[in-house]
Design an enzyme around this catalytic site. Structure first.
Site, PDB file in Angstrom:
ATOM      1  N   ASP A 407      18.001  15.542   7.258  1.00 38.38           N
ATOM      2  CA  ASP A 407      18.750  15.939   8.464  1.00 38.38           C
ATOM      3  C   ASP A 407      20.132  15.286   8.431  1.00 38.38           C
ATOM      4  O   ASP A 407      20.396  14.402   7.606  1.00 38.38           O
ATOM      5  CB  ASP A 407      17.952  15.479   9.698  1.00 38.38           C
ATOM      6  N   GLU A 410      25.435  17.061   7.020  1.00 38.97           N
ATOM      7  CA  GLU A 410      26.675  17.876   6.916  1.00 38.97           C
ATOM      8  C   GLU A 410      27.788  17.079   6.245  1.00 38.97           C
ATOM      9  O   GLU A 410      28.588  17.710   5.545  1.00 38.97           O
ATOM     10  CB  GLU A 410      27.092  18.344   8.310  1.00 38.97           C
ATOM     11  N   ASP A 485      19.646  23.303  15.325  1.00 33.38           N
ATOM     12  CA  ASP A 485      19.258  23.101  16.727  1.00 33.38           C
ATOM     13  C   ASP A 485      19.475  24.339  17.580  1.00 33.38           C
ATOM     14  O   ASP A 485      20.487  24.474  18.276  1.00 33.38           O
ATOM     15  CB  ASP A 485      20.023  21.918  17.314  1.00 33.38           C
TER      16      ASP A 485
HETATM   17  O1  MIG Z   1      21.192  14.112  16.460  1.00 35.72           O
HETATM   18  O2  MIG Z   1      16.256  13.566  14.451  1.00 35.72           O
HETATM   19  O3  MIG Z   1      18.473  19.110  13.958  1.00 35.72           O
HETATM   20  O4  MIG Z   1      15.742  18.795  14.338  1.00 35.72           O
HETATM   21  O5  MIG Z   1      14.855  16.531  15.793  1.00 35.72           O
HETATM   22  C1  MIG Z   1      19.991  14.818  16.450  1.00 35.72           C
HETATM   23  C2  MIG Z   1      16.454  14.116  15.716  1.00 35.72           C
HETATM   24  C3  MIG Z   1      19.262  14.533  15.160  1.00 35.72           C
HETATM   25  C4  MIG Z   1      18.853  16.873  14.706  1.00 35.72           C
HETATM   26  C5  MIG Z   1      17.893  17.835  14.092  1.00 35.72           C
HETATM   27  C6  MIG Z   1      16.643  17.890  14.918  1.00 35.72           C
HETATM   28  C7  MIG Z   1      16.031  16.509  15.001  1.00 35.72           C
HETATM   29  C8  MIG Z   1      17.042  15.534  15.604  1.00 35.72           C
HETATM   30  N1  MIG Z   1      18.269  15.527  14.801  1.00 35.72           N
END
Ligand code: MIG
Length: 813
Positions: A407, A410, A485
């Site tokens: 996650d 980017e 999201d």
């Molecule tokens: O700033 O890890 O897209 O699926 O649950 C949010 C917490 C960070 C973004 C992800 C989401 C995840 C969440 N993350």
């Protein structure tokens, strides 16, 4: 307002918007052939036109004398067989002709066109052609009337991208909308399709890039980037499948995923502590709702330190994972790239010692805030940093974790105005030491590479399952992708379809959206409909944001729970078909989810159809995407189709309306198809399958492949698979299915095969297996003993026998 003041304002306005100072390629100075390339010199630049295959050509514009550098990590194929071509030189142009088409380079000025074998123009530069302005590069092309554009990776909004402007810059953008752009991933690849014929363009440039597909002009489109070279690949097609299979030959394909990753996956932010994880698992098993994967989101860690466990919430991770694995669950955990700037934290220590973090040009560490607070960021463009990263997973693989959710890659940074790493920060980039501006869009993909390679080294006998939010072209080599999201709304459910479709035909077949919607709370109806769509997205994962009520499939009352159970059961019943479809994707690049325009480009009705799609070669899916709907109207493409649920046959090339009560997702099967199915299980590998059913939908003669292996290891690479052809044919009153001789060394356990044929008007006179006449058995004996049974209510014949590796022919007359 006075005229003078107005014109002064107009003057100011036009001044501040002064158009870029583009220099276009001028007249040709000289040209020469070098191997499989034509070099054209003009305006201080060299245009290299390199033939890679008869239907694939690379176009690269660079400064004369500048050495060629691989643009990005996307392209993995570097050696191609020699291509036969003729060249002709006239006063006005140089033509290069292959067996698939012609590349025509006009000389005065230098402009490129692509023609088909008959000499008709497929695509050509507009009079602005290729141009540059400082570091910026761009090319303008003519935009014929009626040409549509598809692909571009992960984009929201409609399927057909004509008249849109799209940017490639990986961005963390929660609750995005239909017109939000850019999003998390960048795949600068698209199809142009008109009158049934397609071509493809891959602009392999990782700088911030943009595609203006006729938003600025009715007659031309353009693409370009803030830096780097004008470097693109042109695919002659003419079928979308030819293009995608060539594109994925260039940038690589998805490796065969572990079978369990195609089961149902349950996620939320966050299941914690360990007791809650066990409780979720227990609920699935007690309620007989099948599931394979449970995720741990960021709260399993100690202060969000990657590669650690929080000892209070998870005192015995290995024990928990082991208990859950006895119950058939795999645990996946999240990992973010940011490593907490904490001198007492092992990953920060070893990362610093190995010099694996990103730094400014003056050598200072880049520090940015994410969940753990101040963080350093691994330089995934360095192979040393990638191996360091990969080795860190040991603490997690040792505990038995088998899924890797990447996650925030980017990468997302909270406290910088650009919301990402400072653009001046330096990346190793295989020793080239380039800026973040160049490496931003590839950061997420390189993180998934580091993750995939690392866990594969640590657990060499199992196929890794990696899921990512950010990526670049070719990212499917390492990871599945989800669409970030989203929101619990009908609009987002509708958007998930074209998003997943465009991603799929951009080379990434392993896709899905957060079922139920990440942000907000869905009604039971919305959740149930989303889950139904999820059966037909390769990644079937439900998720939820923190601080929202529980969203598991049983949380919406008993009626919806029952619907959700049947929906997930359908996913497991279809697993053999789904696995075969993913196998096909791993071999050819052709994805499970295909827009109708990809499958039927000659059908003008398909160009704007974004509410239906093909799943694999045989199943047409028409999900219900609207609140309160109990019927669904849809277009059936040409040919004949069966309603999967009723067995009713339809003639295609028309619209039909079918029942779509809350427990039904409309599905149609191509006449002539043979769909492999299995009994419901609670998870992959729960028990040896005692039967495999081939459901036959009579129609045109067809040939398909049935593939199977252990679903987990790499033994298939050494021949440990079982593969056989499946042929359906009709001859007068006789309908025949032939299961070809099995190839490969994988041996499934003892089991029965059931050939289930639908649309059988009356009781057959005879059913033969090879030259033996089978006898009639009862319904209960199907799958247990050899023989056949006719269901006169549903007009179905069941032929039952035990599986074997030799050729088996079943004929019904
Ligand atoms: O700033 O890890 O897209 O699926 O649950 C949010 C917490 C960070 C973004 C992800 C989401 C995840 C969440 N993350």
């Amino acid at each position: 307002m006075s005229r003078v003041r107005l014109s002064f304002l107009v003057f100011l306005f036009s001044f501040s918007l002064s158009p870029a100072q583009w220099t276009s390629l001028g007249n040709l100075d000289s040209s020469r052939v070098e191997g499989n390339a034509l070099l054209v010199f003009s305006t201080g630049r060299v245009l290299t036109i390199r033939l890679l295959s008869p239907d694939l050509v690379r176009i690269r514009l660079s400064r004369i004398g500048e050495t060629e550098t691989p643009a990005t990590p996307a392209v993995i194929k570097s050696s191609w067989a020699p291509v036969r071509f003729d060249m002709s030189n006239s006063p006005s142009s140089v033509d290069i002709r292959t067996e698939k088409g012609t590349i025509r380079v006009a000389k005065n000025p230098v402009r490129v066109s692509f023609l088909d074998r008959s000499g008709a123009v497929i695509s050509r530069d507009d009079n602005k052609g290729m141009a540059w302005d400082g570091k910026e590069v761009r090319v303008w092309k003519e935009m014929p009337q009626g040409e549509s554009y598809f692909g571009f990776g992960e984009k929201s909004g409609r399927l057909n991208k004509r008249e849109t402007h799209l940017t490639m810059w990986n961005t963390d953008i929660p609750a995005y909308k239909a017109d939000t752009d850019p999003l998390y991933e960048s795949i600068p690849f698209f199809y142009g399709i008109r009158s049934g014929k397609a071509y493809g363009i891959f602009f392999d440039n990782s700088y911030r890039s943009s595609f203006d597909m006729g938003k600025e002009s009715d007659t031309r489109y353009s693409f370009g980037a803030a830096g780097g070279e004008l470097n693109y690949y042109f695919f002659f097609g003419p079928s979308p499948k030819d293009i995608l299979s060539r594109f994925t030959e260039l940038v690589g394909r998805m490796p065969l995923p572990p079978l369990w990753s195609l089961g149902y996956q349950q996620c939320r932010w966050s299941y914690t502590p360990d007791k809650r994880v066990r409780e979720i698992a227990r609920n699935f098993r007690d309620r007989r709702i099948p599931a394979d994967v449970i995720y741990l989101d960021i709260d399993y860690m100690e202060g969000y330190r990657i590669f650690t466990w929080n000892n209070e919430r998870f005192p015995d991770p290995a024990g928990m994972v082991k208990d859950l694995s006895k119950d058939g669950f795999r645990i996946a955990v999240i990992v973010d790239p940011g490593i907490k700037h904490d001198p007492s934290y092992a990953a920060f220590q070893s990362g610093s010692a190995g010099d694996h973090f990103l730094k400014y040009p003056d050598g200072k560490l880049f520090i940015g805030k994410v969940w753990p607070g101040e963080c350093a960021f691994p330089d995934f463009s360095s192979s040393a940093a990638r191996s360091w990263w990969g080795a860190q997973f040991k603490v997690l693989t040792d505990a038995g974790v088998r899924g890797w959710w990447n996650d925030m890659n980017e990468p997302s940074v909270f406290d910088v105005p650009t919301k990402t790493v400072d653009l001046s920060v330096i990346h190793n980039d295989d020793g080239r030491m380039t800026t973040h501006e160049k490496n931003h869009n590839t950061y997420g993909m390189l993180m998934t590479q580091a993750t995939y390679d690392g866990v594969r080294r640590l657990v060499p006998n199992e196929r890794p399952f990696v899921l990512t939010r950010a990526s670049y072209a070719g990212g499917q080599r390492y990871s599945a992708a989800w669409t970030g999201d989203n929101v619990a709304s009908w609009e987002h459910l509708q958007m998930a379809v074209p998003m997943c479709l465009n991603l799929s035909i951009s080379g990434q077949p392993f896709v899905g959206s957060d079922i139920g919607g990440f942000i907000g709370y869905p009604s039971g109806e919305l959740f149930a409909r989303w889950l139904q769509l999820g059966v037909f997205t390769p990644l079937m994962r439900a998720h939820s944001v923190i601080n929202e009520r529980n969203k598991e499939p049983w949380e919406f009352g008993p009626e919806i729970e029952a619907v959700n159970r049947t929906t997930i059961e359908l996913r497991y019943r279809l697993l053999p078909y789904i696995y075969n479809t993913m196998h096909q994707a791993s071999q050819t690049g052709i994805p499970a989810m295909r827009p109708l325009v990809f499958e039927y480009p000659e059908d003008p009705e398909s160009y704007w159809n974004e509410t239906e799609f093909m799943f694999g070669d045989q199943i047409l899916v028409a999900p219900v995407l609207w609140e309160g709907a109990t019927k669904r109207s849809l277009r059936l493409p040409e040919g004949s189709w069966y309603d999967f649920w009723t067995g009713k046959k339809y003639k295609g090339a028309t619209r039909v309306t079918v029942d779509a009560a809350i427990d039904r997702i409309p599905l149609f099967v191509r006449a002539g198809a043979v769909i492999p199915m299995q009994p419901v299980v609670q998870y992959v590998g729960e028990k040896p399958l005692d039967s495999l059913t081939f459901v036959v939908f009579p129609g045109k003669q067809s040939t398909s492949l049935y593939y199977e292996d252990d679903g987990l290891s790499f033994a298939y690479e050494k021949g440990a698979y079982m593969k056989r052809s499946v042929v359906y044919k009709e001859d007068g009153a006789s309908r025949e299915v032939v299961l070809g001789k099995a190839e490969g060394t994988f041996k499934p356990g003892q089991r029965s095969v059931i050939v289930k044929m639908v649309d059988v008007a009356s009781k057959p006179a005879s059913v033969m297996k090879g030259s033996a006449r089978l006898s009639v058995i009862s319904k209960d004996e199907v799958g247990k003993i050899e023989g056949w049974y006719f269901d006169e209510v549903n007009h179905e014949v069941f032929v039952s026998f035990s599986d074997s590796r030799s050729e088996i022919s079943v004929s019904i007359r």
